[in-house]
Scaffold this active site. Structure first.
Site, mmCIF file in Angstrom:
data_model
loop_
_atom_site.group_PDB
_atom_site.id
_atom_site.type_symbol
_atom_site.label_atom_id
_atom_site.label_comp_id
_atom_site.label_asym_id
_atom_site.label_seq_id
_atom_site.Cartn_x
_atom_site.Cartn_y
_atom_site.Cartn_z
ATOM 1 N N LEU A 146 2.818 -69.912 15.277
ATOM 2 C CA LEU A 146 3.805 -68.857 15.002
ATOM 3 C C LEU A 146 3.133 -67.548 14.624
ATOM 4 O O LEU A 146 3.669 -66.473 14.835
ATOM 5 C CB LEU A 146 4.748 -69.290 13.866
ATOM 6 C CG LEU A 146 5.687 -70.451 14.197
ATOM 7 C CD1 LEU A 146 6.393 -70.941 12.936
ATOM 8 C CD2 LEU A 146 6.709 -70.021 15.238
ATOM 9 N N GLY A 169 -2.212 -65.255 9.549
ATOM 10 C CA GLY A 169 -2.292 -64.330 8.416
ATOM 11 C C GLY A 169 -3.731 -64.205 7.978
ATOM 12 O O GLY A 169 -4.631 -64.776 8.621
ATOM 13 N N VAL A 202 -0.026 -70.207 10.841
ATOM 14 C CA VAL A 202 1.286 -70.833 10.662
ATOM 15 C C VAL A 202 1.714 -71.455 11.993
ATOM 16 O O VAL A 202 1.685 -70.803 13.037
ATOM 17 C CB VAL A 202 2.333 -69.800 10.184
ATOM 18 C CG1 VAL A 202 3.692 -70.468 9.979
ATOM 19 C CG2 VAL A 202 1.875 -69.132 8.889
ATOM 20 N N ASP A 226 3.998 -57.699 -2.395
ATOM 21 C CA ASP A 226 3.641 -57.424 -0.992
ATOM 22 C C ASP A 226 4.899 -57.390 -0.117
ATOM 23 O O ASP A 226 4.920 -57.967 0.978
ATOM 24 C CB ASP A 226 2.649 -58.489 -0.505
ATOM 25 C CG ASP A 226 1.782 -57.993 0.636
ATOM 26 O OD1 ASP A 226 1.796 -56.770 0.911
ATOM 27 O OD2 ASP A 226 1.089 -58.815 1.254
HETATM 28 N N1 LIG Z 1 8.728 -70.006 7.663
HETATM 29 C C1 LIG Z 1 8.388 -69.382 8.796
HETATM 30 N N2 LIG Z 1 9.177 -69.468 9.881
HETATM 31 C C2 LIG Z 1 8.836 -68.841 11.034
HETATM 32 N N3 LIG Z 1 7.718 -68.084 11.195
HETATM 33 C C3 LIG Z 1 6.891 -67.968 10.144
HETATM 34 C C4 LIG Z 1 7.175 -68.598 8.886
HETATM 35 N N4 LIG Z 1 6.185 -68.285 8.016
HETATM 36 C C5 LIG Z 1 5.325 -67.497 8.689
HETATM 37 N N5 LIG Z 1 5.727 -67.295 9.968
HETATM 38 C C6 LIG Z 1 5.037 -66.509 11.013
HETATM 39 O O1 LIG Z 1 3.634 -66.611 10.820
HETATM 40 C C7 LIG Z 1 3.050 -65.318 10.609
HETATM 41 C C8 LIG Z 1 1.907 -65.419 9.611
HETATM 42 O O2 LIG Z 1 2.434 -65.787 8.358
HETATM 43 P P1 LIG Z 1 1.642 -65.698 6.987
HETATM 44 O O3 LIG Z 1 2.499 -66.213 5.900
HETATM 45 O O4 LIG Z 1 0.298 -66.286 7.149
HETATM 46 O O5 LIG Z 1 1.543 -64.263 6.720
HETATM 47 P P2 LIG Z 1 1.122 -62.824 6.936
HETATM 48 O O6 LIG Z 1 2.046 -62.045 6.095
HETATM 49 O O7 LIG Z 1 1.041 -62.428 8.365
HETATM 50 O O8 LIG Z 1 -0.322 -62.819 6.411
HETATM 51 P P3 LIG Z 1 -0.994 -62.667 5.053
HETATM 52 O O9 LIG Z 1 -0.939 -63.988 4.385
HETATM 53 O O10 LIG Z 1 -2.325 -62.281 5.493
HETATM 54 O O11 LIG Z 1 -0.244 -61.568 4.347
HETATM 55 C C9 LIG Z 1 4.201 -64.437 10.133
HETATM 56 O O12 LIG Z 1 3.971 -63.101 10.442
HETATM 57 C C10 LIG Z 1 5.370 -65.027 10.911
HETATM 58 O O13 LIG Z 1 5.422 -64.495 12.227
#
Ligand SMILES: Nc1ncnc2c1ncn2[C@@H]1O[C@H](COP(=O)(O)OP(=O)(O)OP(=O)(O)O)[C@@H](O)[C@H]1O
Length: 310
Positions: A47, A50, A55, A163
């Protein structure tokens, strides 16, 4: 279970971080459907990536329930591990329809940590903005009310997100918006606990977070979340980051000058009086004058919004 949760809240989340994940049975999880190990899950697709990990969209092999699995590589980085444990603790203790729910956590022998989350099928607000274009004021009001409900919940439980930005706000096909990614959040242990560390995405940082020295070395983290929330809504309306100069995100020095020395960003004349007034309450440079989440929920821009109770 409800009694346990109420007791926790009464304690204002005075948490002691465990060293391992064995203690993490999510308080709000539908654990009957949740997996008990990585082996119970089938990976369907990536998905997103990060800073801390990847994810995946996953399916529970027995129940066919779909989740998002955040895999964090904490094994090489003790700071990341500590922050991940804190993120897990926040997810475990929160119980709000406006905050992403965790359904379980796992740890691999190599130290990687998996967090099973509710799956949000429309992705992030950032993704939605890029794929469907700018949001109408009506949609922004509905989105704003949900984020405010989430922030009001977190702040009343002494959690500062730190954030808030479009890519940390998840959406599903019903346009339900939930606050996600507590990777840099903080639990305030005492009412007057100040925030003093430089974390979060600096583009969305409030003036007092960007330059805490100018504000006595500390800042009010709750008010910082409101500034980031205001910038987020503005971005949804404009279609680009509000402090954008010359088509690209400004560098650190330009950002610092714009945030700390410039006037707060304002909406164009095309926006309604109500929306402009609402954003003015979020983007007050002086944090003490900024409205709280609870106050903003009473502002006419969102208070009349017929959002269905969840
Ligand atoms: N619960 C979820 N359902 C659907 N997609 C998700 C979910 N959680 C995260 N994602 C997808 O995965 C991507 C990466 O998520 P992550 O939580 O790692 O965060 P980030 O905000 O991109 O990174 P960081 O942790 O570096 O701030 C998100 O941008 C989103 O597109």
């Amino acid at each position: 279970m409800a009694v346990v949760l109420r007791e926790r809240r009464h304690l204002n989340l005075k948490l002691h971080l465990p060293q391992t994940l064995q203690h993490f049975t999510p308080a709000t999880a539908t654990t009957t459907a949740a997996a008990t190990s990585f082996a119970d899950l089938e990976k369907l697709q990536v998905l997103g990536n990060g800073n801390s990990g990847t994810v995946y969209k996953v399916r529970h092999k027995q129940t066919s329930a779909v989740y998002a699995l955040k895999l964090v590589h904490t094994n090489l980085d003790p700071i990341l591990r500590r922050q991940t444990l804190l993120e897990l603790e926040i997810l475990r203790c929160t119980d709000s329809p406006y905050v992403i729910r965790s359904h379980g956590t796992f740890e691999k022998p190599n130290g990687d940590v998996g967090i099973l989350l509710e799956y949000m099928d429309a992705g992030t607000l950032d993704h939605l903005l890029k794929t469907t274009g700018t949001f109408s004021e009506e949609t922004i009001a509905a989105v704003a009310k949900q984020i405010l409900n989430g922030l009001n919940y977190l702040h009343s439980h002494k959690i500062v997100h730190r954030d808030i930005k479009p890519s940390n706000l998840l959406v599903n096909e019903n346009m339900e918006v939930k606050i996600a990614d507590f990777g840099v959040s903080k639990i305030m242990r005492r009412t007057l606990d100040p925030c003093n560390s430089y974390v979060g995405t600096c583009a969305y940082m409030s003036p007092e977070r960007f330059d805490p020295e100018a504000y006595g070395g500390n800042y009010d983290g709750y008010a910082g979340d409101i500034w980031s929330f205001g910038l987020t809504l503005m971005e949804l309306y404009l279609g680009y980051f509000p402090l954008l100069t010359s088509g690209q995100r400004p560098d650190w020095a330009t950002l610092m000058c714009a945030i700390c020395f410039g006037e707060p960003p304002r909406l164009p004349e095309s926006a309604s009086e109500e929306f402009r007034s609402f954003l003015g309450c979020c983007l007050e440079k002086e944090s003490g004058k900024r409205w709280t989440a609870a106050q903003l929920l009473t502002h006419p821009f969102v208070s009349g919004n017929p959002e269905t109770e969840r």
